[in-house]
Design a protein around this motif. Structure first.
Motif, PDB file in Angstrom:
ATOM      1  N   HIS A  92       0.819  -1.212   0.000  1.00  0.00           N
ATOM      2  CA  HIS A  92       0.000   0.000   0.000  1.00  0.00           C
ATOM      3  C   HIS A  92       0.852   1.261   0.000  1.00  0.00           C
ATOM      4  CE1 HIS A  92      -3.376  -2.660   1.338  1.00  0.00           C
ATOM      5  NE2 HIS A  92      -4.079  -1.783   0.636  1.00  0.00           N
ATOM      6  N   PHE A  93       2.103   1.105   0.386  1.00  0.00           N
ATOM      7  CA  PHE A  93       2.991   2.262   0.481  1.00  0.00           C
ATOM      8  C   PHE A  93       4.057   2.174  -0.602  1.00  0.00           C
ATOM      9  CE2 PHE A  93       1.373   1.149   4.657  1.00  0.00           C
ATOM     10  CZ  PHE A  93       0.772   2.339   5.047  1.00  0.00           C
ATOM     11  N   LYS A  94       4.392   3.301  -1.164  1.00  0.00           N
ATOM     12  CA  LYS A  94       5.298   3.326  -2.306  1.00  0.00           C
ATOM     13  C   LYS A  94       6.760   3.369  -1.866  1.00  0.00           C
ATOM     14  CE  LYS A  94       1.992   5.493  -5.442  1.00  0.00           C
ATOM     15  NZ  LYS A  94       1.725   4.222  -6.103  1.00  0.00           N
ATOM     16  N   GLY A  95       7.531   2.455  -2.431  1.00  0.00           N
ATOM     17  CA  GLY A  95       8.969   2.498  -2.284  1.00  0.00           C
ATOM     18  C   GLY A  95       9.503   2.306  -0.890  1.00  0.00           C
ATOM     19  N   LEU A  96       9.129   1.221  -0.223  1.00  0.00           N
ATOM     20  CA  LEU A  96       9.632   0.957   1.114  1.00  0.00           C
ATOM     21  C   LEU A  96      10.659  -0.169   1.104  1.00  0.00           C
ATOM     22  CD1 LEU A  96       6.424   1.038   3.345  1.00  0.00           C
ATOM     23  CD2 LEU A  96       8.052   2.880   2.925  1.00  0.00           C
ATOM     24  N   ALA A  97      11.678   0.000   1.926  1.00  0.00           N
ATOM     25  CA  ALA A  97      12.597  -1.115   2.163  1.00  0.00           C
ATOM     26  C   ALA A  97      11.941  -2.116   3.109  1.00  0.00           C
ATOM     27  CB  ALA A  97      13.903  -0.597   2.758  1.00  0.00           C
ATOM     28  N   SER A  98      11.178  -1.612   4.102  1.00  0.00           N
ATOM     29  CA  SER A  98      10.465  -2.486   5.031  1.00  0.00           C
ATOM     30  C   SER A  98       9.289  -1.736   5.642  1.00  0.00           C
ATOM     31  CB  SER A  98      11.395  -2.986   6.139  1.00  0.00           C
ATOM     32  OG  SER A  98      11.817  -1.916   6.970  1.00  0.00           O
ATOM     33  N   PHE A  99       8.314  -2.516   6.120  1.00  0.00           N
ATOM     34  CA  PHE A  99       7.119  -1.957   6.744  1.00  0.00           C
ATOM     35  C   PHE A  99       6.847  -2.723   8.033  1.00  0.00           C
ATOM     36  CE2 PHE A  99       2.330  -2.270   7.050  1.00  0.00           C
ATOM     37  CZ  PHE A  99       2.159  -0.999   7.605  1.00  0.00           C
ATOM     38  N   HIS A 100       6.665  -1.983   9.114  1.00  0.00           N
ATOM     39  CA  HIS A 100       6.436  -2.591  10.430  1.00  0.00           C
ATOM     40  C   HIS A 100       5.218  -1.937  11.059  1.00  0.00           C
ATOM     41  CE1 HIS A 100      10.638  -4.009  10.047  1.00  0.00           C
ATOM     42  NE2 HIS A 100      10.848  -2.790   9.574  1.00  0.00           N
ATOM     43  N   ARG A 101       4.280  -2.767  11.506  1.00  0.00           N
ATOM     44  CA  ARG A 101       3.042  -2.235  12.077  1.00  0.00           C
ATOM     45  C   ARG A 101       2.844  -2.802  13.481  1.00  0.00           C
ATOM     46  NH1 ARG A 101      -2.008  -3.173  14.653  1.00  0.00           N
ATOM     47  NH2 ARG A 101      -3.339  -1.396  14.152  1.00  0.00           N
ATOM     48  N   TYR A 102       2.488  -1.923  14.430  1.00  0.00           N
ATOM     49  CA  TYR A 102       2.291  -2.321  15.820  1.00  0.00           C
ATOM     50  C   TYR A 102       0.998  -1.719  16.351  1.00  0.00           C
ATOM     51  CZ  TYR A 102       7.293  -3.116  15.165  1.00  0.00           C
ATOM     52  OH  TYR A 102       8.502  -3.519  14.657  1.00  0.00           O
ATOM     53  N   PHE A 103       0.373  -2.442  17.276  1.00  0.00           N
ATOM     54  CA  PHE A 103      -0.868  -1.959  17.876  1.00  0.00           C
ATOM     55  C   PHE A 103      -0.549  -0.861  18.880  1.00  0.00           C
ATOM     56  CE2 PHE A 103      -4.423  -2.592  21.049  1.00  0.00           C
ATOM     57  CZ  PHE A 103      -5.357  -1.919  20.289  1.00  0.00           C
ATOM     58  N   ILE A 104      -1.316   0.207  18.843  1.00  0.00           N
ATOM     59  CA  ILE A 104      -1.003   1.415  19.596  1.00  0.00           C
ATOM     60  C   ILE A 104      -1.039   1.215  21.106  1.00  0.00           C
ATOM     61  CG2 ILE A 104      -3.390   2.260  19.608  1.00  0.00           C
ATOM     62  CD1 ILE A 104      -2.182   5.094  19.134  1.00  0.00           C
ATOM     63  N   ALA A 105      -1.794   0.242  21.595  1.00  0.00           N
ATOM     64  CA  ALA A 105      -1.893   0.036  23.032  1.00  0.00           C
ATOM     65  C   ALA A 105      -0.798  -0.866  23.583  1.00  0.00           C
ATOM     66  CB  ALA A 105      -3.261  -0.541  23.388  1.00  0.00           C
ATOM     67  N   ASP A 106      -0.047  -1.532  22.695  1.00  0.00           N
ATOM     68  CA  ASP A 106       1.012  -2.441  23.135  1.00  0.00           C
ATOM     69  C   ASP A 106       2.317  -1.696  23.372  1.00  0.00           C
ATOM     70  OD1 ASP A 106      -0.761  -4.508  22.909  1.00  0.00           O
ATOM     71  OD2 ASP A 106      -0.016  -5.190  20.952  1.00  0.00           O
ATOM     72  N   THR A 107       3.145  -2.227  24.256  1.00  0.00           N
ATOM     73  CA  THR A 107       4.500  -1.729  24.437  1.00  0.00           C
ATOM     74  C   THR A 107       5.439  -2.637  23.647  1.00  0.00           C
ATOM     75  OG1 THR A 107       4.026  -0.843  26.642  1.00  0.00           O
ATOM     76  CG2 THR A 107       6.333  -1.246  26.097  1.00  0.00           C
ATOM     77  N   THR A 108       6.164  -2.054  22.710  1.00  0.00           N
ATOM     78  CA  THR A 108       6.996  -2.821  21.783  1.00  0.00           C
ATOM     79  C   THR A 108       8.407  -2.257  21.748  1.00  0.00           C
ATOM     80  OG1 THR A 108       5.020  -3.177  20.411  1.00  0.00           O
ATOM     81  CG2 THR A 108       7.160  -3.719  19.434  1.00  0.00           C
ATOM     82  N   TYR A 109       9.394  -3.156  21.703  1.00  0.00           N
ATOM     83  CA  TYR A 109      10.796  -2.765  21.625  1.00  0.00           C
ATOM     84  C   TYR A 109      11.359  -3.153  20.260  1.00  0.00           C
ATOM     85  CZ  TYR A 109      10.661  -1.988  26.657  1.00  0.00           C
ATOM     86  OH  TYR A 109      10.357  -1.512  27.903  1.00  0.00           O
ATOM     87  N   ILE A 110      12.037  -2.210  19.626  1.00  0.00           N
ATOM     88  CA  ILE A 110      12.594  -2.454  18.301  1.00  0.00           C
ATOM     89  C   ILE A 110      14.021  -1.913  18.225  1.00  0.00           C
ATOM     90  CG2 ILE A 110      10.317  -2.304  17.199  1.00  0.00           C
ATOM     91  CD1 ILE A 110      11.174   0.501  16.199  1.00  0.00           C
ATOM     92  N   ASN A 111      14.714  -2.262  17.152  1.00  0.00           N
ATOM     93  CA  ASN A 111      16.008  -1.661  16.827  1.00  0.00           C
ATOM     94  C   ASN A 111      15.884  -0.978  15.472  1.00  0.00           C
ATOM     95  OD1 ASN A 111      17.716  -2.301  19.050  1.00  0.00           O
ATOM     96  ND2 ASN A 111      17.759  -4.438  18.373  1.00  0.00           N
ATOM     97  N   LEU A 112      16.417   0.231  15.359  1.00  0.00           N
ATOM     98  CA  LEU A 112      16.381   0.962  14.104  1.00  0.00           C
ATOM     99  C   LEU A 112      17.648   0.709  13.298  1.00  0.00           C
ATOM    100  CD1 LEU A 112      14.942   4.486  15.017  1.00  0.00           C
ATOM    101  CD2 LEU A 112      13.766   2.592  13.899  1.00  0.00           C
ATOM    102  N   ASP A 113      17.478   0.622  11.992  1.00  0.00           N
ATOM    103  CA  ASP A 113      18.604   0.520  11.068  1.00  0.00           C
ATOM    104  C   ASP A 113      19.015   1.935  10.677  1.00  0.00           C
ATOM    105  OD1 ASP A 113      20.436   0.074   9.086  1.00  0.00           O
ATOM    106  OD2 ASP A 113      19.130  -1.188   7.844  1.00  0.00           O
ATOM    107  N   SER A 114      20.120   2.400  11.223  1.00  0.00           N
ATOM    108  CA  SER A 114      20.541   3.782  11.001  1.00  0.00           C
ATOM    109  C   SER A 114      21.026   4.037   9.577  1.00  0.00           C
ATOM    110  CB  SER A 114      21.653   4.152  11.990  1.00  0.00           C
ATOM    111  OG  SER A 114      22.770   3.286  11.844  1.00  0.00           O
TER     112      SER A 114
END
Length: 333
Positions: A92-114
């Motif tokens: 649905h989104f143009k030109g993405l290397a990756s797409f990550h979706r999380y529920f707004i009420a959850d607490t989620t930990y991620i690492n960013l690719d700088s």
């Protein structure tokens, strides 16, 4: 042969199997995937609650977009049911290397690719905006306590495995047993009688003044933090804006290159704002002179449009309504 005993045990077996369906989520999923049962939400969540035949219209099936060429952008989306995974995917989104979706009420930990450009969108429906931003939003966290969270998840899995609680779900059970069109017709007759004879509809829905639109009771009720008609003092708007600004700064410091807000308007705000004195929550937040957080303004094109941008029997935007938001996002991407 004792036919009474055979009948008794057969009835017990059938009853047990039917009762079991209310406990097993995996069985319900298997039955749906193999077309033994119908999708309980195929006519929308509001029709499901009300069973009013006027709103028995299949939820619009949106076409799947063609994948576009990948770029150097990672998109992170924190959202509720308006942007749930069943409604959106990477294409649905143009030109993405990756797409990550999380529920707004959850607490989620991620690492960013700088090495990539990282964009964050925080989406909430209007009815929950005052709750979501009563404080600085920080449920998506970057590289913190990943080991601790992994251990906690493991402990939770062990506790869940040895738990003696029974995972019975009434809605799932009723959906499996009574979601066929045959049973829906019976429910519609009952709903029609209650409405036309007893002047009563399901307590979780409301109707617009002209009776053309069905609405969710939370945002259509006269008062309450989720209502379109609950008075919101200017001090609270100032506090929400301050929290949004701090949220924006928080994620910018965490490493996101761009951070955006989306407040999806309630169906009531667009189609039935005459049910009371509308509090104009979205406009007051977005037009606040001190708001620093960029946003995608869905309210204005929705309010100005003469088209139906919500599914007939549902609280959510339809394909055309969703595309308005997607066009904004993709233009920015």
């Amino acid at each position: 042969m004792n036919f009474k005993k055979i009948f008794r045990y057969s009835a017990l077996l059938i009853f047990g199997l039917l009762w079991y369906l209310g406990f097993s989520e995996s069985t319900a999923k298997w039955l749906f995937e193999h077309h033994y049962i119908s999708d309980d939400y195929r006519y929308g969540d509001l029709y499901r609650l009300s069973n009013l035949s006027a709103f028995r219209v299949p939820v619009e099936k949106c076409p799947t977009p063609v994948a576009s060429a990948s770029t150097n952008t990672n998109l992170y989306l924190i959202g509720d049911s308006f942007t749930e995974k069943e409604r959106l995917e990477k294409n649905h989104f143009k030109g993405l290397a990756s797409f990550h979706r999380y529920f707004i009420a959850d607490t989620t930990y991620i690492n960013l690719d700088s090495t990539k450009k990282n964009i964050l969108i925080i989406e909430t429906v209007e009815r929950h905006a005052r709750e979501r931003f009563a404080n600085v939003y920080s449920n998506l966290r970057i590289g913190e306590n990943l080991g601790k969270i992994s251990l906690q998840n493991k402990e939770n899995s062990i506790k869940k495995a040895i738990s003696v609680s029974i995972p019975y779900n009434t809605q799932r059970h009723e959906g499996i047993l009574f979601s066929s069109d045959f049973f829906l017709t019976i429910k519609e007759l009952k709903a029609w009688f209650n409405w036309k004879v007893l002047d009563r509809i399901d307590e979780k829905v409301r109707l617009s003044k002209d009776g053309k639109h069905i609405l969710y009771y939370l945002d259509a009720q006269p008062r309450g933090i989720n209502s379109c008609f609950d008075k919101v003092e200017e001090a609270e708007i100032n506090k929400i804006v301050d929290n949004l600004n701090q949220t924006y700064e928080y994620y910018k410091k965490m490493g996101f290159d761009e951070v955006y807000l989306t407040i999806a308007p309630n169906k009531t705000s667009i189609l039935a704002s005459d049910l009371g004195k509308y509090n104009h929550l979205i406009e007051r937040i977005q037009q606040h002179p001190k708001l620093q957080m960029p946003y995608f303004d869905v309210y204005t094109p929705f309010k100005n449009s003469k088209k139906m941008l919500y599914d007939i029997g549902d609280t959510h935007w339809n394909c055309e309504g969703k595309q308005i938001w997607l066009d904004m996002v993709n233009a920015q991407l």
